[in-house]
Design a protein around this motif. Structure first.
Motif, mmCIF file in Angstrom:
data_model
loop_
_atom_site.group_PDB
_atom_site.id
_atom_site.type_symbol
_atom_site.label_atom_id
_atom_site.label_comp_id
_atom_site.label_asym_id
_atom_site.label_seq_id
_atom_site.Cartn_x
_atom_site.Cartn_y
_atom_site.Cartn_z
ATOM 1 N N GLN A 18 8.875 3.715 4.506
ATOM 2 C CA GLN A 18 7.902 2.523 4.866
ATOM 3 C C GLN A 18 6.858 2.751 5.784
ATOM 4 O O GLN A 18 5.608 2.287 5.633
ATOM 5 C CB GLN A 18 8.971 1.497 5.468
ATOM 6 N N VAL A 19 6.977 3.724 6.910
ATOM 7 C CA VAL A 19 5.909 3.984 7.901
ATOM 8 C C VAL A 19 4.810 4.912 7.165
ATOM 9 O O VAL A 19 3.460 4.661 7.443
ATOM 10 C CB VAL A 19 6.667 4.912 8.924
ATOM 11 N N GLN A 20 5.221 5.682 6.095
ATOM 12 C CA GLN A 20 4.201 6.413 5.605
ATOM 13 C C GLN A 20 3.537 5.540 4.531
ATOM 14 O O GLN A 20 2.188 5.962 4.721
ATOM 15 C CB GLN A 20 5.009 7.532 4.557
ATOM 16 N N ALA A 21 3.976 4.791 3.642
ATOM 17 C CA ALA A 21 3.064 3.782 2.924
ATOM 18 C C ALA A 21 2.461 2.929 3.818
ATOM 19 O O ALA A 21 1.311 2.734 3.513
ATOM 20 C CB ALA A 21 4.263 2.904 2.308
ATOM 21 N N LEU A 22 2.785 2.526 5.007
ATOM 22 C CA LEU A 22 2.044 1.559 5.948
ATOM 23 C C LEU A 22 0.804 2.350 6.190
ATOM 24 O O LEU A 22 -0.584 1.700 6.226
ATOM 25 C CB LEU A 22 2.695 1.149 7.003
ATOM 26 N N PHE A 23 0.678 3.760 6.395
ATOM 27 C CA PHE A 23 -0.597 4.448 6.767
ATOM 28 C C PHE A 23 -1.150 5.164 5.695
ATOM 29 O O PHE A 23 -1.947 5.985 6.012
ATOM 30 C CB PHE A 23 -0.071 5.135 8.121
ATOM 31 N N SER A 24 -0.711 4.915 4.513
ATOM 32 C CA SER A 24 -1.336 5.654 3.416
ATOM 33 C C SER A 24 -2.143 4.687 2.463
ATOM 34 O O SER A 24 -1.500 3.963 1.841
ATOM 35 C CB SER A 24 -0.184 6.327 2.480
ATOM 36 N N ASP A 25 -3.146 5.181 2.314
ATOM 37 C CA ASP A 25 -4.234 4.407 1.305
ATOM 38 C C ASP A 25 -4.012 4.670 -0.077
ATOM 39 O O ASP A 25 -4.164 3.864 -0.908
ATOM 40 C CB ASP A 25 -5.864 5.075 1.597
ATOM 41 N N SER A 26 -3.327 5.817 -0.533
ATOM 42 C CA SER A 26 -2.854 5.927 -1.893
ATOM 43 C C SER A 26 -1.747 5.544 -2.320
ATOM 44 O O SER A 26 -0.891 5.738 -3.454
ATOM 45 C CB SER A 26 -2.917 7.605 -2.088
ATOM 46 N N SER A 27 -0.781 4.985 -1.378
ATOM 47 C CA SER A 27 0.752 4.485 -1.755
ATOM 48 C C SER A 27 0.450 3.363 -2.743
ATOM 49 O O SER A 27 -0.339 2.717 -2.622
ATOM 50 C CB SER A 27 1.528 3.953 -0.571
ATOM 51 N N LEU A 28 1.513 3.354 -3.650
ATOM 52 C CA LEU A 28 1.483 2.502 -4.708
ATOM 53 C C LEU A 28 1.905 0.836 -4.304
ATOM 54 O O LEU A 28 2.825 0.926 -3.194
ATOM 55 C CB LEU A 28 2.733 2.771 -5.833
ATOM 56 N N ARG A 29 1.379 0.044 -4.848
ATOM 57 C CA ARG A 29 1.768 -1.304 -4.400
ATOM 58 C C ARG A 29 1.835 -2.475 -5.611
ATOM 59 O O ARG A 29 1.046 -2.030 -6.672
ATOM 60 C CB ARG A 29 0.727 -2.078 -3.465
ATOM 61 N N GLY A 30 2.429 -3.430 -5.444
ATOM 62 C CA GLY A 30 2.700 -4.271 -6.606
ATOM 63 C C GLY A 30 3.939 -4.492 -6.920
ATOM 64 O O GLY A 30 5.176 -4.302 -6.150
ATOM 65 N N SER A 31 4.172 -4.987 -8.288
ATOM 66 C CA SER A 31 5.753 -5.123 -8.726
ATOM 67 C C SER A 31 5.892 -4.647 -10.137
ATOM 68 O O SER A 31 4.802 -4.591 -11.021
ATOM 69 C CB SER A 31 5.841 -6.644 -8.543
ATOM 70 N N ILE A 32 7.114 -4.424 -10.303
ATOM 71 C CA ILE A 32 7.164 -3.792 -11.979
ATOM 72 C C ILE A 32 8.598 -4.240 -12.081
ATOM 73 O O ILE A 32 9.779 -4.391 -11.448
ATOM 74 C CB ILE A 32 7.148 -2.198 -11.806
ATOM 75 N N ARG A 33 8.702 -4.686 -13.185
ATOM 76 C CA ARG A 33 9.993 -5.067 -13.814
ATOM 77 C C ARG A 33 10.579 -4.251 -14.764
ATOM 78 O O ARG A 33 10.058 -3.680 -15.883
ATOM 79 C CB ARG A 33 9.633 -6.654 -14.564
ATOM 80 N N LEU A 34 11.802 -3.567 -14.422
ATOM 81 C CA LEU A 34 12.511 -2.716 -15.003
ATOM 82 C C LEU A 34 13.587 -3.246 -15.775
ATOM 83 O O LEU A 34 14.611 -4.200 -15.008
ATOM 84 C CB LEU A 34 13.060 -1.485 -14.295
ATOM 85 N N GLY A 35 13.856 -2.996 -17.287
ATOM 86 C CA GLY A 35 15.019 -3.511 -17.950
ATOM 87 C C GLY A 35 15.879 -2.181 -18.391
ATOM 88 O O GLY A 35 15.456 -1.233 -18.715
ATOM 89 N N VAL A 36 17.083 -2.247 -17.927
ATOM 90 C CA VAL A 36 18.193 -1.178 -18.171
ATOM 91 C C VAL A 36 19.286 -1.493 -18.827
ATOM 92 O O VAL A 36 19.747 -2.551 -18.836
ATOM 93 C CB VAL A 36 18.437 -0.590 -16.872
ATOM 94 N N SER A 37 19.606 -0.853 -20.018
ATOM 95 C CA SER A 37 20.763 -1.173 -20.915
ATOM 96 C C SER A 37 22.173 -1.239 -19.967
ATOM 97 O O SER A 37 22.333 -0.584 -19.323
ATOM 98 C CB SER A 37 20.614 -0.082 -21.995
ATOM 99 N N GLU A 38 22.927 -1.821 -20.580
ATOM 100 C CA GLU A 38 24.092 -2.328 -19.780
ATOM 101 C C GLU A 38 24.930 -1.023 -19.493
ATOM 102 O O GLU A 38 25.400 -0.707 -18.464
ATOM 103 C CB GLU A 38 25.008 -3.212 -20.643
#
Length: 288
Positions: free
Chosen positions: A78-98
């Motif tokens: 979390q700390v690295q992401a806070l100060f990283s301009d290249s960190s990924l942001r957003g949301s992704i919806r993952l579906g996984v078989s049972e």
């Protein structure tokens, strides 16, 4: 003071069950990972890992440390992401078989969640056919599920045989109609099983239908009937039925299927992480 590099090696060994595989995943030498563990044990004054018949396992003190280690590494991410301009942001919806969830999913997702704290990961667990329908409706960005041989949908992760399983094979095979425990339609394993029985004219009856693998497993462990699962995902307590006793089953393939229009950076990052982790886990199982 606890060294986060040593903690990272400790968590990697716990996930992989092997110093060799942990070193491969971390891009380090095996001797380096071993040194990290030795120094961590020395610093804490406790033995954290032990070896059983097939793999490296946690001691009681190792289990006590594991949750804290993961929390510390999560904070670091979390700390690295806070100060990283290249960190990924957003949301992704993952579906996984049972059936994939209970066997391999925690290890697959743990590092991604820790490495990308600015990404909201929404998880849906369902049958493969249901997941594909949801993806067609725009409800899921990436599907990790099964496909039948010959299908071209998605990116292949690995191929695996299906097997017949039962608590007491001789008992369930002694009845006139084969008692079958199965997911409801649409289910890849159900369809393959019924087609195989039909081709060989084996009479059958459904004794339990459930959308949850835990429910199907409970029925099988109660001795109600026969369950079909990928071999590596066979629940503990069930025995594989000898191939000559029942019709052969075709293999299944596990694949990753992205949705058109989904965030490609997020889909690519999660896909590569899943591929790396799943193949690493299977390599570890093969060596074990």
């Amino acid at each position: 003071m606890i060294d986060l590099t040593q903690l990272r090696s400790f968590v990697a060994v716990e996930q992989a069950g092997s110093f060799t595989l942990a070193a491969e995943r971390l891009g380090l030498g095996q001797s380096t990972v071993s040194q990290h563990i030795q120094r961590l044990e020395t610093a804490l004054g406790r033995r954290l890992l032990a070896r059983d018949t097939h793999r490296v396992v946690l001691t009681g003190d190792g289990e006590a440390l594991l949750g804290h280690a993961r929390a510390l590494l999560s904070i670091e991410g979390q700390v690295q992401a806070l100060f990283s301009d290249s960190s990924l942001r957003g949301s992704i919806r993952l579906g996984v078989s049972e059936d994939f969830v209970t066997s391999q999913l925690p290890a697959v997702l743990e590092d991604f969640v820790r490495s990308h704290p600015s990404v909201d990961l929404e998880l849906t667990v369902a049958l493969s056919g249901v997941l594909y329908e949801m993806q067609d409706n725009g409800e899921i960005d990436l599907v990790l599920a099964k496909r039948r041989l010959g299908d071209v949908l998605g990116r292949l992760i690995y191929r695996e045989p299906l097997v017949w399983l039962a608590r007491d094979p001789e008992h369930v095979l002694s009845s006139g109609l084969l008692p079958l425990i199965a997911f409801p339609p649409p289910s890849v394993t159900r369809a393959i099983a019924l087609e195989a029985l039909g081709r060989h004219q084996v009479p059958w009856r459904i004794v339990c239908t459930c959308g949850s693998l835990s429910g199907l497993t409970a029925a099988a462990l109660a001795g109600m009937g026969v369950l079909v699962q990928p071999r590596s995902m066979a629940p503990a307590g069930l025995k594989e039925i000898a191939p000559e006793k029942l019709p052969p089953l075709e293999d299944v393939e596990f694949v990753l299927v992205p949705r058109k229009g989904a965030d490609q950076a997020l889909v690519s990052a999660l896909s590569e992480d899943i591929l790396r982790k799943v193949r690493g886990l299977r390599l570890g199982d093969a060596r074990g």
